[in-house]
Design a protein around this motif. Structure first.
Motif: not given
Length: 413
Positions: A121-133
Motif C-alpha cells: 500500500l505504501t508503494y501504491l501511495t508513493a507511485a500515486g504521489f510520483a505520478v501526480a508530480g
C-alpha cells in the motif's frame, strides 16, 4: 563599471524578433513547478517504499511441483521499476507508464488484495504521489511553453544552418548498444545454465530423501536417500526443515534439489544491470534525436535574450534581454561551440583576444589567482519555447559564435 553585452551582428537578427524582457520572464518563472513536485521527493518516496516491499513481500517457497528458476517476467518488471526511478528525473511521460506497469504487475501477480499489505500500500501511495508530480510538471511545461510563445508573438524562423548540423543523441546510442549486448550475453548464459540442468536431469537418477540436518549459516542440507547421505547447497535452507521430504537429481556423487535445480542469479543480475543501463542510454539517445529533429522541422518562435557562457562546466546561462547586469539567470543548458560548417571549435578562451582587444595575459594571471571576472554577457537568439519541466531539447540559443545546445533549458532560477 560593468561592461555592456557583446552585441549580435544585426544581419543575424531576423526582422521583427522580439526581446524576452524581464516582465515576460517573471511570468514564465512564476509558472515553474511547485516544490512538492520536485523529482527528488518522488524518487525518495519510491525508493523507500520499494525497499520496504522487497523486504516485506512474501516469497513463495521452492517446491518440487513449482521449482525455483529464472523468473523472466519478474526480471522485466524489475527493469521497468529501476528505469522508472531514473525516468522520474529524465523522462516524465515514460515514468508515468513505467510506474503504471509495476502497479498492474503487482496486482496481477498477487491480486488486488496484495495492497492490503502495508508495504504494498505504501508503494501504491508513493507511485500515486510520483505520478501526480509528473503530471503537474508536464502541465506546467505546457503552460510555460504557452507563455514563451505569447512573448515571441508571430516571430518564427527556421533554425540557423550551423545549428542544423548538430545531431544530438548519437553518443548515447553507442553505450546503449554495448550495454544491451552485455544484457543479451547474460540472457544467453542464464538460458545455458537452465539447458545444462535439463540435459543433466534427463540422464540422472531421480531420488526422494529426507532432510536430516540443516546448516543455515552455509546454506547446506544433509539429505539421506536410499542409504546414502548427500550434502546439498540451497539458497533457502529455512524452506527445508529437518524431517522434510525432498526430491533429488543425482548424477554420480553430485546431487541438486529438484526444487532448486540451478543457480543463474549472477547472470540475471548482469541482465538487469545491462538492460537498465542500455535502455536508459537508448531512450535518452532516441529522445535527443527526436527533439533535435523537431527543432529542424520547421519555423520556430524566436526571442532575443542575453547569455553568459560558463568557463568551468560548459553551461550557458540565459538572461532577460533587458537584464544587462546579469542579475537574474533564467535558465541554463549545456552546450557546444560550432562553426558554420558544423565542426566543433575549441573553447580555450585563454588563447584568444578578449572583447576589449587585449591578448588575455592579464586574464591568465587572474585565473591563476582565482579572481577571474565573470564572462561577458552576449546578445543571443533563443529558438523554440523553453520549458524546464521537460528534458527533451525544446530550445536552441545562437550567439555571435554559434553555440549548439546539448540539453534543453533545464534549471529555472
Amino acid at each position: 563599471m560593468s561592461r555592456q553585452p557583446v552585441p549580435l551582428p544585426a544581419e543575424h537578427i531576423p526582422p521583427g524578433t522580439p526581446a524576452w524582457r524581464t516582465a515576460d520572464v517573471l511570468r514564465w518563472l512564476g509558472a515553474v513547478p511547485a516544490r512538492w513536485a520536485h523529482p527528488l521527493f518522488a524518487f525518495l518516496a519510491l525508493a523507500v517504499s520499494v525497499a520496504w516491499e522487497v523486504a516485506a513481500a512474501p516469497v513463495p517457497a521452492c517446491t518440487s511441483a513449482e521449482p525455483c528458476g529464472s523468473d523472466w517476467p519478474g526480471l522485466a518488471v524489475a527493469v521497468v521499476l529501476v528505469l522508472s526511478l531514473y525516468w522520474v528525473w529524465r523522462q516524465p511521460r515514460l515514468a508515468i507508464g513505467g510506474l503504471a506497469v509495476t502497479v498492474v504487475a503487482l496486482a496481477v501477480e498477487e491480486g488486488v488484495t496484495a495492497f492490503a499489505r502495508p508495504s504494498a500500500l505504501t508503494y501504491l501511495t508513493a507511485a500515486g504521489f510520483a505520478v501526480a508530480g509528473l503530471v503537474h510538471r508536464l502541465t506546467v511545461a505546457g503552460r510555460q511553453r504557452a507563455l514563451a510563445l505569447e512573448a515571441a508573438g508571430a516571430a518564427a524562423q527556421p533554425l540557423p544552418d550551423a545549428a542544423r548540423t548538430f545531431r544530438r543523441g548519437r553518443m548515447s546510442l553507442v553505450p546503449a548498444a554495448v550495454f544491451l549486448v552485455v544484457a543479451g550475453f547474460g540472457v544467453h548464459r542464464a538460458l545455458g545454465v537452465a539447458d545444462a540442468y535439463d540435459k543433466r536431469a534427463a540422464t540422472a537418477s531421480h531420488l526422494s530423501g529426507e532432510v536430516t540436518a540443516v546448516d543455515t549459516d552455509d546454506g547446506l542440507l544433509t539429505v539421506t536417500a536410499e542409504g546414502r547421505t548427500y550434502r546439498i547447497g540451497t539458497a533457502f535452507p529455512e524452506d527445508f526443515p529437518v524431517d522434510t521430504r525432498v526430491d533429488l537429481v543425482v548424477d554420480g556423487d553430485g546431487a541438486v534439489l529438484v526444487a532448486e535445480p540451478y543457480d543463474a542469479f549472477g547472470w540475471e543480475v548482469l541482465v538487469l544491470a545491462g538492460s537498465v543501463t542500455g535502455l536508459a542510454f537508448m531512450v535518452n539517445g532516441v529522445a535527443g534525436r527526436l527533439g533535435a529533429r523537431r527543432l529542424r522541422r520547421g519555423p520556430l518562435p524566436v526571442l532575443r535574450v542575453l547569455v553568459r557562457e560558463g568557463e568551468e562546466d560548459g553551461r550557458t546561462w540565459v538572461f532577460a534581454a533587458d537584464d544587462t547586469e546579469g542579475r537574474r539567470p533564467v535558465l541554463w543548458f549545456h552546450s557546444l561551440y560550432a562553426d558554420a560548417e558544423g565542426g566543433e571549435e575549441d573553447e580555450d578562451d585563454l588563447e584568444t583576444a578578449d572583447d576589449d582587444g587585449d591578448f588575455g595575459l592579464d586574464k591568465v594571471a587572474q585565473v591563476l589567482r582565482a579572481d577571474a571576472p565573470a564572462p561577458p554577457l552576449r546578445e543571443a537568439l533563443l529558438y523554440g519555447a523553453p520549458a524546464p519541466a521537460r528534458r527533451s531539447p525544446s530550445s536552441h540559443a545562437t550567439t555571435r559564435t554559434t553555440r549548439r545546445s546539448r540539453s534543453s533549458a533545464a534549471s529555472p532560477r
